[in-house]
Write an enzyme that holds these catalytic residues in place. Sequence first.
Site, short mmCIF file in Angstrom:
data_model
loop_
_atom_site.label_atom_id
_atom_site.label_comp_id
_atom_site.label_asym_id
_atom_site.label_seq_id
_atom_site.Cartn_x
_atom_site.Cartn_y
_atom_site.Cartn_z
N ASN A 109 -5.21 1.33 0.81
CA ASN A 109 -5.23 -0.09 1.14
C ASN A 109 -6.49 -0.79 0.62
O ASN A 109 -7.55 -0.20 0.55
CB ASN A 109 -5.13 -0.28 2.65
CG ASN A 109 -3.80 0.21 3.19
OD1 ASN A 109 -2.93 0.63 2.44
ND2 ASN A 109 -3.63 0.16 4.48
N ASP A 113 -7.44 -3.80 2.07
CA ASP A 113 -7.60 -4.87 3.06
C ASP A 113 -8.82 -4.73 3.96
O ASP A 113 -9.12 -5.63 4.75
CB ASP A 113 -6.34 -4.98 3.92
CG ASP A 113 -5.94 -3.68 4.60
OD1 ASP A 113 -6.82 -2.87 4.95
OD2 ASP A 113 -4.72 -3.47 4.78
N HIS A 121 -8.33 2.30 -4.03
CA HIS A 121 -8.09 1.17 -4.95
C HIS A 121 -9.10 0.05 -4.77
O HIS A 121 -8.87 -1.08 -5.17
CB HIS A 121 -6.66 0.64 -4.77
CG HIS A 121 -5.61 1.68 -4.98
ND1 HIS A 121 -5.41 2.31 -6.19
CD2 HIS A 121 -4.68 2.20 -4.14
CE1 HIS A 121 -4.42 3.17 -6.08
NE2 HIS A 121 -3.98 3.14 -4.84
#
Length: 125
Positions: free
Chosen positions: A102, A104, A120
Amino acid sequence: EIANFNKLFRFFKKSKKLVIVTGAGISTDSNIPDYNSLGRPKTKVITDLEFKENEMNRKRYFLRSFNGYKMISDAEPNSNHCSLKILEDVLKDRFGGIITQNVDSLHTESGVRSRIIELHGNLKQ
């Protein structure tokens, strides 16, 4: 469900070090869609080489990141993220951290202090 919970609890209890691996599904309750849900448009994954050698691929990547930024920046940790924080508190030194796909930052925002590897990167930095 209680039987499954008890199995999971026993697994945690006898583990010497536990590393949690998460993906997009953990953040769907924070209104961040995953990439595999029914009704979602199929996205083409590009390789590093395709990214490096094709300007349109780079523009598409950065445009998608820009367009998704508001949704991600407004998201808050949900009960899944908070549960991992509680697990960290219970396991203490046996909690080895989180590896996530994620982008976020919701694991960090939930208060997890152990190492978090964001495979990522993240859109908030």
